[in-house]
Scaffold this motif. Sequence first.
Motif, short mmCIF file in Angstrom:
data_model
loop_
_atom_site.label_atom_id
_atom_site.label_comp_id
_atom_site.label_asym_id
_atom_site.label_seq_id
_atom_site.Cartn_x
_atom_site.Cartn_y
_atom_site.Cartn_z
N GLU C 44 0.69 -0.82 0.16
CA GLU C 44 -0.07 0.47 -0.33
C GLU C 44 1.04 1.44 0.25
OE1 GLU C 44 -2.78 -0.71 3.46
OE2 GLU C 44 -3.29 -2.13 3.12
N GLU C 45 1.99 0.90 -1.05
CA GLU C 45 2.84 2.49 -0.56
C GLU C 45 2.67 4.14 -1.72
OE1 GLU C 45 7.22 0.25 -0.73
OE2 GLU C 45 5.81 0.35 -2.68
N PRO C 46 2.77 4.28 -1.05
CA PRO C 46 2.52 6.37 -1.92
C PRO C 46 2.84 6.05 -3.37
CG PRO C 46 4.14 6.55 0.18
CD PRO C 46 3.72 4.91 0.08
N GLU C 47 2.74 6.98 -3.80
CA GLU C 47 2.69 7.11 -5.81
C GLU C 47 4.40 6.93 -5.99
OE1 GLU C 47 0.93 6.14 -8.12
OE2 GLU C 47 2.07 5.89 -10.05
N PHE C 48 5.02 7.75 -5.02
CA PHE C 48 6.27 8.17 -4.98
C PHE C 48 7.32 7.04 -4.65
CE2 PHE C 48 6.53 8.57 -0.32
CZ PHE C 48 8.10 8.03 -0.39
N MET C 49 6.65 6.01 -4.54
CA MET C 49 7.41 4.71 -3.89
C MET C 49 7.51 3.87 -5.04
SD MET C 49 9.79 4.21 -0.73
CE MET C 49 9.41 3.25 -1.95
N LEU C 50 6.21 3.77 -6.07
CA LEU C 50 5.98 2.92 -6.68
C LEU C 50 7.57 3.55 -8.24
CD1 LEU C 50 5.10 0.45 -8.63
CD2 LEU C 50 3.17 2.39 -9.28
N ILE C 151 12.03 7.22 16.01
CA ILE C 151 11.70 6.09 15.25
C ILE C 151 12.50 5.09 15.06
CG2 ILE C 151 9.92 6.28 13.53
CD1 ILE C 151 9.91 9.28 12.95
N PHE C 152 11.91 3.64 15.43
CA PHE C 152 12.26 2.25 15.07
C PHE C 152 11.11 1.52 14.87
CE2 PHE C 152 14.03 -1.91 16.30
CZ PHE C 152 15.00 -2.52 15.42
N CYS C 153 11.01 1.07 13.36
CA CYS C 153 9.72 0.38 12.63
C CYS C 153 10.45 -0.55 11.80
CB CYS C 153 8.59 1.18 12.68
SG CYS C 153 9.05 2.68 11.49
N SER C 154 9.71 -1.27 11.32
CA SER C 154 9.99 -1.63 10.12
C SER C 154 10.32 -1.04 8.77
CB SER C 154 8.89 -2.87 9.06
OG SER C 154 7.87 -2.07 9.05
N PHE C 155 10.51 -1.26 7.88
CA PHE C 155 11.01 -0.17 6.53
C PHE C 155 9.25 0.84 5.95
CE2 PHE C 155 11.84 2.09 2.91
CZ PHE C 155 13.19 2.68 2.99
N VAL C 159 7.06 4.47 5.88
CA VAL C 159 7.07 4.29 4.39
C VAL C 159 5.49 5.50 4.69
CG1 VAL C 159 6.45 3.84 2.03
CG2 VAL C 159 8.01 3.06 3.15
N HIS C 160 4.51 5.28 5.79
CA HIS C 160 3.51 5.44 6.17
C HIS C 160 3.73 6.49 6.79
CE1 HIS C 160 2.28 1.81 4.15
NE2 HIS C 160 0.81 2.17 2.72
N GLU C 161 4.06 6.15 7.99
CA GLU C 161 4.21 6.83 9.49
C GLU C 161 4.91 8.29 9.09
OE1 GLU C 161 4.30 3.98 12.56
OE2 GLU C 161 3.26 3.74 12.16
N CYS C 162 6.09 8.01 7.81
CA CYS C 162 6.33 9.42 7.81
C CYS C 162 7.51 9.54 6.74
CB CYS C 162 7.68 9.52 9.85
SG CYS C 162 8.82 7.80 9.51
N GLY C 192 12.48 -3.77 5.24
CA GLY C 192 13.29 -3.96 6.47
C GLY C 192 13.37 -3.08 7.63
N SER C 193 14.88 -2.54 8.11
CA SER C 193 14.49 -1.51 9.33
C SER C 193 14.11 -0.62 8.84
CB SER C 193 15.21 -1.68 10.53
OG SER C 193 14.90 -3.37 10.92
N PHE C 194 13.93 0.40 9.40
CA PHE C 194 14.26 1.75 9.46
C PHE C 194 14.34 2.93 10.90
CE2 PHE C 194 12.61 6.84 9.24
CZ PHE C 194 12.99 6.94 8.29
#
Lengths: 445, 259, 482
Positions: C44-50, C151-155, C159-162, C192-194
Motif C-alpha cells: 500500500e505504498e504511496p505513488e512516489f515509492m512505486l 523512530i524504530f520500525c519496519s521500513f 513509508v506510511h508513518e514518516c 527492512g528496518s528504519f
Amino acid sequence: MAETTEPVSHYQQLYHDAESTLPGAGIDWVAERRRAAMARFAALGFPGARNEEWKYTSLRPIEKRDFALPKRAGHGLGAPDLAPYLFDEPATHRLVFVDGAFDADLSRIGQLPEGVTVQPLSTALEAGMESLAGHLGRYADPEGTPFVALNTALMSDGVFLHVPAGSTLEWPVHLLFVASEAIDGIGVHYRNVFVAGEGARITAIESFLGLGEATYWTNAVTEASAAQGAEIEVYKLQEEAPSAYHLATFEGYQGADSSVTHHNISLDGRLVRNDVNTALDAEGAYVSLNGLYLGDVRQHVDNHTRIEHLQPGCVSRELYKGILDGRSRGVFNGKVVVQPQAQQTDSDQQNRNLLLSRGAEVDPKPELEIFADDVSATHGATVGQLDEDALFFLRSRGLSQHQARNLLIFGFANEIIEAVKIEPIRARLEDRLVQRLPQSETEED
Amino acid sequence: MLSISNLHVGVDETPILSGIDLEVGPGEVHAIMGPNGSGKSTLAGALAGREGYETTEGSVTYDGEDLLAMAPEERAARGLFLAFQYPVEIPGVSNIYLLKSAVNAVRKHRGEEELDAMDLVSFIRDKMRLTGMDDQLLYRSVNEDFSGGEKKRNEMLQMAVLEPRLAILDETDSGLDIDALRTVADAVNQLRDGNRSFILITHYQRLLDYVVPDQVHVLYDGKIAKSGDANLPKELERTGYAWLTGSGEAEPESAAQEQ
Amino acid sequence: MASSQLEEVLNKGYEPGFYTDIEADAVPPGLNEDIIRMISEKKEEPEFMLEWRLKAYRQWKEMTEPRWANIRHPYIDFQDIVYYSAPKSFSDEDRPESLDEVDPKLLETYEKLGIPLEEQKALAGVAVDAVFDSVSVATTYKEKLAEQGIIFCSFSEAVHECPELVEKYLGTVVPPGDNFFASLNSAVFSDGSFVYVPKGVKCPMELSTYFRINAADTGQFERTLIIADEGAQVSYLEGCTAPARSENQLHAAVVELVAEEGAEIRYSTVQNWYPGDEDGRGGIYNLVTKRGECRGNDSKISWTQVETGSAITMKYPSVVLRGDRSVGEFYSVAVTNNYQQADTGTKMTHLGRDTKSTIISKGVSARYGQNSYRGLVQVGKNAENARNYTQCDSMLMGDTCGAHTFPYIEAKNPTAQLEHEASTAKIGEDQLFYLAQRGINPEDAVSMIVSGFCKEVFQELPMEFAVEAQNLLGVSLEGSVG
C-alpha cells in the motif's frame, strides 16, 4: 574491441612490410616465432582501461600515434657524446645500441671465458643460434601480454648473454640503449635474453638514455633464466627523453637456490610502465626486487611486479619507493602469489611513497594471493610526506627549510640507492637524484 | 604412578630414545641430566604427547593406564603437566583467559564444577605470589613479548594453577638468572607435597642445589646410562660427561648404582 | 588428532537450519514491472515509492551481473526467483496489530533462534525488529523509544508513518543506479528496518534487526535506512539465518546510513546465513550494498562485521567521509570454511578535511574456503590531512584454501598519510600442542587461537553480541582441523 583495430592494423602493416628485412628473416624458427607473435598481438590488441592490469595507465597516447620502425640511417653520435654515461670502473663489457640497432664502433666487448656468449641479438638471430632458440620466448611468453607479443614480432636488437654452468662473467655487461635526436616518431623493440647455467653469475646494466627532445616509444623485453645456484643481478636505469614512452618487461625464471636481484630505477620519460615478474620454480630460490621511481611535471610512471612462489622454501624481498612531485602520477601494483605447494615461503613486500605536491597522485596496490598455510607473507604500503619533526630537527641544526627538505627526500631514496653494489652506478644515481631535487628555495607550495 | 618400560622413540624415522626404563612413584622427584642431544627433551615430549614422536617399542603406563594412547589434552586433564623449554606465544589470547580455559577443562574432566570468574581470579592471584609474577602479565597475550624469565615464570604459574599430579620441567632452568632460578625452585618445593611427582630435566646441576631430587638419572644416547641419588650431580660437576663417551675420564663413583 | 570425533561435530551442522511450516502469500516467480506494481500494491505504498522502484528497475534492466570479484558461481537466473513472500497472516487488511495477534508459529521460530520477541523475555537493553522473508513481523520497544522521539520500525511502516523522512533520505547514499544488486534491491525491496534518531538524542538501547529467510526459492531484498540527526548516537546490530537447503538463495540487501553533524552510528553485523553443506551444495548468495555517509562535520560511522555464513559473499560496507573531521571505521572477521567464498572489504572515501579512517580485516580460511579482502582508500584533491590505517591479516588452515588481498589506494592530496599492512598467520602445531598440554581439546584450541587472531574486531562489537560472535566463530570452524 572495435576501438583497438586501428592501431593493431597499423602494426600488422608494419610487420608485413618489414618481415623480410627483420633480423633472422631467413631463419625458419625465427620467422615462425615472429609470425605467431604478431598474430597473438593482433588478437590481444592494446589493453583498454577496463583491463585491471591497466586500470591507472592509459595507453591512448601510444595507440593514436602509429610509431614507425627504426630507419637504417646514420645517427651521427660519437664516443664523446656518450662519455658521460659510461661506467669505466669496474671494467665492463659495453654494448651500445642507437635508435634500435647495435653500434659496433661505440661498443667494446672484452675477453670472454670459454663458452660464454655476449652477442648482439641481431647477430644471434641472423645466425639462428641454437642456444638462443631454446630460450627466446620461453620466459617472456608472447602468449601472455600484447607488448611481449609485439616485441617478439618486431624485435630489432638487444643482447644474447649466455653463461654456461660453472662460468662466471667477471665484468658487468653494460647495455646502453640510446635514443638520438633522429628518433622522432619511431618505436624501438629491444629484446634481451640472459641465461645463467648452473652456478653461473651474470651482472647486467640496462641503461635507457634519451639524448634529445624526440617523441618515441621504447618497448623493451628482457627475459632471464637462472639455473640451479645461478646468480643474476640486473640494474635497469631509465633516463629516456622527456616526451618518450617507455614500456619494459622483465621476466625471470628461477631454479633451485638461484638468486635474482633486480634494481629498477625510473627517472625520466613521459609515460613509463615497468612489468617486473619472476617465477620461483624450485626450492631455495631467492629474489629481491628494488625499485625507485621519480615523477615530476606531468610524468606518469607505473610499476607492476609479480612474484610467483611455485615451490617450497623460497624467499622474496621487495622494496619499491616513489617520489611524486609536480603533477605527476605514480602507480605501484605488486603481486605476490604463493601456490599450494609453496610451503615455507618467506615473502615481504613494501611500497613507500612520498607525495610532494598538490596535483601529484599515487595509486599503490600491494596484493597477496596465498594458497598455502605454512607461510610467512607480509606486505605494506604507505603514502606520506616528509616528517615534520625531522624537518624541524634539521632546521634547528641550521639547515634551511629547502636544504632540510632535500636532505630528507634524498634520505628517503637512498635506501634503494644503497642497495646498488656497483660504485660508479651508485655515484651516478646519487648525482641524478640531487639534480632532480627541487632546485630553488621558493618551490614550496 | 609413572612406569616407563623399554621405551623407544623416533622422530622422522631417526631413533632417539632406545630403551628407557624409569619408575616414578607418588611424591618422588626425579632429575634427568645428560649432554645436549642425549634425548632429554624427546623424553619430555613423548610423555606429553607431542606430535611426530613415534614410539617404536616399549610402553608407558600412568596410574596403570596406557599413557601413550591418550591425547595430549587427556594427559593434561589427568594431571600430567609439561613446562615447555620454549614456551609458545599465542597472540590475542590473554594469559588469564588461557588459565581459565585450562583450569575449567581439567575440572570438567574430573567431573568438578567449573570455577566462576571471581573465584578463579582470586585463586590465580594466590598462585601468582608464589611465582613473583607481575599482575599485568595476566592480561597480556600468552607469552607474547615476554622476556625469557617471564616466560618461565609463566610456566610455573600455570603449573601452580593447574595443580598437576606429575609435572615435567623441560630445562626450565636454562637461561635464567639466579632470582628466576630461585622462583622456579621455590615453585617446585612448595608444590612438593608427598603425592605430587616431578621430573626435572636439566643440563646443569644448578637447579638441583635448590631442589633436592630423590633420584638422578643420566641420559646418554637415548638410554639411561647411570642412576644415583642427590649426590650424583655433584660428581658430574666434577667429571663432566666425557666418561660417557668412553674417552678414559673417570666415571663418578660415589653413590652410583645400576638400575 | 581424533578426526572421527571432529567429523561428528562437523556433521552436527548448522543449527538455525530448520524450516517453519507456515502458509505463505507469495507473488509468482520472475521479475517484470507488474511484479513490482504488485509488491508496491501489497505494501500500500504511496505513488512516489512505486515510481522510484520502476525507475530503479529500468536502470537495472540495462545492467549486467558483475563478475569482477574473486568468486566463482553460476550466473543467477533472476526470472527464477520469488521476489515477495510473507506469512499469510500478514497479507491484506487483517494483519496483526500487536504481538498477541502474531501467529505463535512465528514467535516460536524466533524463540528457537534465541530472539524472544516478548519484551519481558527479551534481552534487556536491546530492541528488535524481526523480519521474516519479505515482511517485518514485530518490532519491540517501539513505544518506549518513541518517548524520546526515536523512530524504530519496519521500513513498510516508515513509508506510511514518516514518508517525508523516507523521501528525503532514501537512495541518497546508495542511489538506485549505484550497482547491479543495489538497483535490483531498489526495484523489489520488501521490508527492512528504519531508524531515525532526532537531534541530540543518544539512543538508550541497542537496536537490532533479525533477518530470517524461510520460504524456498525466495530471495530476500531488505532495505535498511538509519539516520542519526545532529549530535545523535545509535548502535545497531543485525543478525541473519536461513534454513538449510540444497538450492542457493539470493539475499541482496541495501543499507544506507546518514550521520549528520556530530552524530555517531555504530553498525554491527553477525552474518550467519546458511553456508551450504560440506560439499558446497546450497547456501545463501549474500550480495549486499552497505554504505554510510558522514554528511556532517565531526560525525562518525563504524562498521563491524562477523561474516561466518553464506555460500558466497560480496559485501563492502563503506563510508563517505564528507564532513570535516569525520571518522570512518571498518572492523571485519570473515570466515570461509568448506566451499564458502567471500570477497569482502570496504571503501573509505575521504572528501572533507582532517578525516580519518581505520580498517581492520581478519580473514580465516579452512578446507576449500576462498577469502578475499578488497578495499579502496580514496583521498580526494581537497581532503587535507586525511589519515588511514589499514591492517589486513589472513589465517589459513591447510593447503586447499586461499587468502587474497586486493587493497587499492588512490591518493590525490599531498597531505594524506596512509598506511597499509598485511600479514598471514597460521595455527602452529606448537600452539595446538601447548594448549592440548594445558588440557584444552583441539577444537577449543583452534577456536581460541582464531578468536585471539580476531580479537581486535570482536572488541568492537557491543558486549551482548561479542560472546555470541565468538561462539559462532567456533561453530563455523568446527571440523576444520584434523
